[in-house]
Design an enzyme around this catalytic site. Structure first.
Site, PDB file in Angstrom:
ATOM      1  N   GLN A  31       0.831  -1.207   0.000  1.00 24.25           N
ATOM      2  CA  GLN A  31       0.000   0.000   0.000  1.00 24.25           C
ATOM      3  C   GLN A  31       0.870   1.264   0.000  1.00 24.25           C
ATOM      4  O   GLN A  31       2.077   1.198   0.218  1.00 24.25           O
ATOM      5  CB  GLN A  31      -0.897   0.006   1.239  1.00 24.25           C
ATOM      6  CG  GLN A  31      -0.141  -0.134   2.560  1.00 24.25           C
ATOM      7  CD  GLN A  31      -0.920  -0.895   3.610  1.00 24.25           C
ATOM      8  OE1 GLN A  31      -2.130  -0.990   3.550  1.00 24.25           O
ATOM      9  NE2 GLN A  31      -0.239  -1.437   4.612  1.00 24.25           N
ATOM     10  N   HIS A  62      -9.627   3.004  19.365  1.00 24.11           N
ATOM     11  CA  HIS A  62      -8.796   1.955  19.975  1.00 24.11           C
ATOM     12  C   HIS A  62      -9.361   1.483  21.313  1.00 24.11           C
ATOM     13  O   HIS A  62      -9.334   0.296  21.625  1.00 24.11           O
ATOM     14  CB  HIS A  62      -7.352   2.449  20.093  1.00 24.11           C
ATOM     15  CG  HIS A  62      -6.717   2.633  18.753  1.00 24.11           C
ATOM     16  ND1 HIS A  62      -6.156   3.818  18.334  1.00 24.11           N
ATOM     17  CD2 HIS A  62      -6.608   1.784  17.696  1.00 24.11           C
ATOM     18  CE1 HIS A  62      -5.705   3.676  17.093  1.00 24.11           C
ATOM     19  NE2 HIS A  62      -5.967   2.454  16.689  1.00 24.11           N
ATOM     20  N   ASP A  86      -0.542   0.519  13.406  1.00 24.99           N
ATOM     21  CA  ASP A  86      -0.199   1.779  14.079  1.00 24.99           C
ATOM     22  C   ASP A  86       0.080   1.582  15.564  1.00 24.99           C
ATOM     23  O   ASP A  86       0.680   2.435  16.207  1.00 24.99           O
ATOM     24  CB  ASP A  86      -1.324   2.816  13.879  1.00 24.99           C
ATOM     25  CG  ASP A  86      -2.676   2.255  14.262  1.00 24.99           C
ATOM     26  OD1 ASP A  86      -2.923   2.014  15.458  1.00 24.99           O
ATOM     27  OD2 ASP A  86      -3.502   2.042  13.334  1.00 24.99           O
ATOM     28  N   GLU A 106       0.414  -8.424  11.504  1.00 25.16           N
ATOM     29  CA  GLU A 106       0.271  -7.266  10.612  1.00 25.16           C
ATOM     30  C   GLU A 106       0.964  -7.626   9.298  1.00 25.16           C
ATOM     31  O   GLU A 106       2.085  -8.118   9.299  1.00 25.16           O
ATOM     32  CB  GLU A 106       0.912  -6.040  11.294  1.00 25.16           C
ATOM     33  CG  GLU A 106       1.279  -4.876  10.389  1.00 25.16           C
ATOM     34  CD  GLU A 106       0.084  -4.245   9.666  1.00 25.16           C
ATOM     35  OE1 GLU A 106      -0.860  -3.802  10.321  1.00 25.16           O
ATOM     36  OE2 GLU A 106       0.141  -4.181   8.411  1.00 25.16           O
ATOM     37  N   ASP A 137       0.287 -12.398   6.551  1.00 31.18           N
ATOM     38  CA  ASP A 137      -1.135 -12.204   6.241  1.00 31.18           C
ATOM     39  C   ASP A 137      -1.989 -12.813   7.362  1.00 31.18           C
ATOM     40  O   ASP A 137      -1.893 -14.022   7.633  1.00 31.18           O
ATOM     41  CB  ASP A 137      -1.427 -12.893   4.898  1.00 31.18           C
ATOM     42  CG  ASP A 137      -2.869 -12.700   4.450  1.00 31.18           C
ATOM     43  OD1 ASP A 137      -3.673 -12.119   5.214  1.00 31.18           O
ATOM     44  OD2 ASP A 137      -3.189 -13.124   3.332  1.00 31.18           O
ATOM     45  N   GLY A 138      -2.816 -11.992   7.977  1.00 29.72           N
ATOM     46  CA  GLY A 138      -3.650 -12.462   9.078  1.00 29.72           C
ATOM     47  C   GLY A 138      -4.642 -13.531   8.652  1.00 29.72           C
ATOM     48  O   GLY A 138      -5.053 -14.374   9.463  1.00 29.72           O
ATOM     49  N   ASP A 155      -8.429  -5.323  13.512  1.00 25.82           N
ATOM     50  CA  ASP A 155      -8.194  -3.881  13.341  1.00 25.82           C
ATOM     51  C   ASP A 155      -7.801  -3.659  11.880  1.00 25.82           C
ATOM     52  O   ASP A 155      -6.645  -3.382  11.559  1.00 25.82           O
ATOM     53  CB  ASP A 155      -7.087  -3.438  14.298  1.00 25.82           C
ATOM     54  CG  ASP A 155      -6.931  -1.925  14.327  1.00 25.82           C
ATOM     55  OD1 ASP A 155      -7.688  -1.225  13.636  1.00 25.82           O
ATOM     56  OD2 ASP A 155      -6.031  -1.445  15.039  1.00 25.82           O
ATOM     57  N   ASP A 158     -10.224  -0.349   5.365  1.00 27.45           N
ATOM     58  CA  ASP A 158     -11.430  -0.558   4.557  1.00 27.45           C
ATOM     59  C   ASP A 158     -11.324  -1.894   3.803  1.00 27.45           C
ATOM     60  O   ASP A 158     -10.218  -2.346   3.491  1.00 27.45           O
ATOM     61  CB  ASP A 158     -11.601   0.594   3.545  1.00 27.45           C
ATOM     62  CG  ASP A 158     -11.838   1.920   4.263  1.00 27.45           C
ATOM     63  OD1 ASP A 158     -12.311   1.896   5.417  1.00 27.45           O
ATOM     64  OD2 ASP A 158     -11.547   2.968   3.664  1.00 27.45           O
TER      65      ASP A 158
HETATM   66  N1  SAM Z   1      -8.171   1.887  12.426  1.00 30.76           N
HETATM   67  C1  SAM Z   1      -7.977   1.666  11.070  1.00 30.76           C
HETATM   68  C2  SAM Z   1      -9.124   1.967  10.181  1.00 30.76           C
HETATM   69  O1  SAM Z   1     -10.205   1.440  10.394  1.00 30.76           O
HETATM   70  O2  SAM Z   1      -8.933   2.729   9.260  1.00 30.76           O
HETATM   71  C3  SAM Z   1      -7.224   0.413  10.748  1.00 30.76           C
HETATM   72  C4  SAM Z   1      -5.824   0.703  11.152  1.00 30.76           C
HETATM   73  S1  SAM Z   1      -4.537  -0.389  10.953  1.00 30.76           S
HETATM   74  C5  SAM Z   1      -3.347   0.739  10.315  1.00 30.76           C
HETATM   75  C6  SAM Z   1      -4.934  -1.452   9.605  1.00 30.76           C
HETATM   76  C7  SAM Z   1      -3.761  -2.384   9.262  1.00 30.76           C
HETATM   77  O3  SAM Z   1      -4.242  -3.617   8.732  1.00 30.76           O
HETATM   78  C8  SAM Z   1      -2.798  -1.830   8.217  1.00 30.76           C
HETATM   79  O4  SAM Z   1      -1.570  -1.551   8.830  1.00 30.76           O
HETATM   80  C9  SAM Z   1      -2.673  -2.941   7.169  1.00 30.76           C
HETATM   81  O5  SAM Z   1      -1.361  -3.127   6.713  1.00 30.76           O
HETATM   82  C10 SAM Z   1      -3.186  -4.155   7.952  1.00 30.76           C
HETATM   83  N2  SAM Z   1      -3.719  -5.226   7.114  1.00 30.76           N
HETATM   84  C11 SAM Z   1      -4.455  -5.133   5.982  1.00 30.76           C
HETATM   85  N3  SAM Z   1      -4.736  -6.353   5.499  1.00 30.76           N
HETATM   86  C12 SAM Z   1      -4.170  -7.254   6.355  1.00 30.76           C
HETATM   87  C13 SAM Z   1      -4.106  -8.680   6.391  1.00 30.76           C
HETATM   88  N4  SAM Z   1      -4.689  -9.426   5.438  1.00 30.76           N
HETATM   89  N5  SAM Z   1      -3.438  -9.264   7.407  1.00 30.76           N
HETATM   90  C14 SAM Z   1      -2.842  -8.523   8.393  1.00 30.76           C
HETATM   91  N6  SAM Z   1      -2.864  -7.163   8.385  1.00 30.76           N
HETATM   92  C15 SAM Z   1      -3.523  -6.549   7.393  1.00 30.76           C
END
Ligand code: SAM
Length: 278
Positions: A31, A62, A86, A106, A137-138, A155, A158
């Site tokens: 990203q 949070h 974050d 993450e 990958d989660g 967390d 979109d």
């Molecule tokens: N509070 C936020 C919001 O709703 O906009 C979300 C914040 S947090 C920064 C979201 C994180 O999810 C990002 O750092 C992104 O890299 C991570 N992410 C996205 N897809 C993911 C996946 N498949 N597995 C693990 N982490 C993932």
């Protein structure tokens, strides 16, 4: 010259903030990351043009994502966070002294590195001895886990790109399997004004998998429409009943949004939000 950042929140709606300084910009394999210093909300983390969090209002998101499910469980020991690079969610989770372990998965290490550097108020708990941080990958991670966690927090950003699968039926089935027999999970599920179909779909999936499904709301000014939803799937404890009597007392933690009363009130839905769950 004035500089303004505009997020396209959905078709027909944009939010614009005055930028004092662009602190960071980079493109990772996952990203585009930006950190902006804004006049009204302070430092802001932006991923692929979408506001993730700001210093001014991050506490609402949070605290509500972490404490509502954790305080619902009478004796949580092991928590999993998916996403949340974050660090704000981990910071809140680690306030719970009764937890043995917090695992965070993450996908993008650069979000954590950038947050450590520019958002130390949020990324202040990654080095805690109870914390185990993994970069993968989660969705793949959770497929391999069985009855391993008391609480899972999703967390996610979109539901696009690498995060789209974090809102799928298959993912919630994996979450169910990864939870212990009395476990529960919570996920951010977007705006009840602007993402009605998503909320209906997610709630329908969760209700089909978990004996207890609930939606709760909080006010988050920088998120689209300002009203935000979280969906819970629970195997035994009903979060709408409020915190468990054995829940840790969070009143001396310096929280700014969550209280036991706010916890309970967050499940009282206005009629238009109730209608999404029928
Ligand atoms: N509070 C936020 C919001 O709703 O906009 C979300 C914040 S947090 C920064 C979201 C994180 O999810 C990002 O750092 C992104 O890299 C991570 N992410 C996205 N897809 C993911 C996946 N498949 N597995 C693990 N982490 C993932």
């Amino acid at each position: 010259m004035e500089v303004w950042f505009t997020e396209l929140q959905c078709s027909g709606l944009k939010i614009t903030c005055k930028v004092l300084q662009t602190l960071h910009r980079e493109i990772t394999p996952f990203q585009e990351i930006a950190v902006l210093d804004t006049e009204l909300y302070g430092r802001m983390l932006v991923l692929d043009g979408a506001i993730q969090t700001t210093i001014a209002d991050e506490f609402v998101y949070h605290e509500m994502l972490a404490h509502v499910p954790i305080c619902t469980h009478p004796a949580p020991k092991d928590v999993l966070i998916i996403g949340g690079g974050d660090g704000g969610c981990a910071r809140e989770v680690l306030r719970h002294q009764q937890l043995n372990s917090v695992t965070q998965v993450e996908i993008d290490q650069r979000v954590v590195d950038v947050s450590r550097h520019f958002l130390p108020e949020l990324a202040c708990s990654f080095d805690n001895h109870r914390m185990s941080l993994r970069f993968e990958d989660g969705i793949a991670f959770i497929k391999e886990r069985e009855a391993s966690f008391d609480v899972i927090l999703v967390d996610a950003p979109d539901p696009v790109g690498v995060a789209a699968g974090l809102f799928s039926q298959e993912f919630y089935e994996s979450v169910y399997r990864a939870l212990r027999p009395d476990g529960l999970f919570a996920a951010q599920t977007e705006s009840p004004f602007l993402n009605k179909e998503l909320i209906k779909r997610v709630y329908g999936s969760v209700r089909g998998i978990f004996p207890i499904a609930r939606l709760y709301l909080a006010n988050i000014p920088t998120y689209p429409s300002g009203l935000w939803s979280f969906t819970v799937g629970s195997k035994r404890y009903d979060p709408a009943q409020g915190p468990a009597s054995a829940a840790e007392d969070m009143s001396n933690q310096g929280l700014r949004y969550y209280t036991p009363e706010v916890h309970q009130a967050a499940f009282i839905l206005p009629q238009f939000a109730q209608a999404l769950l029928k």
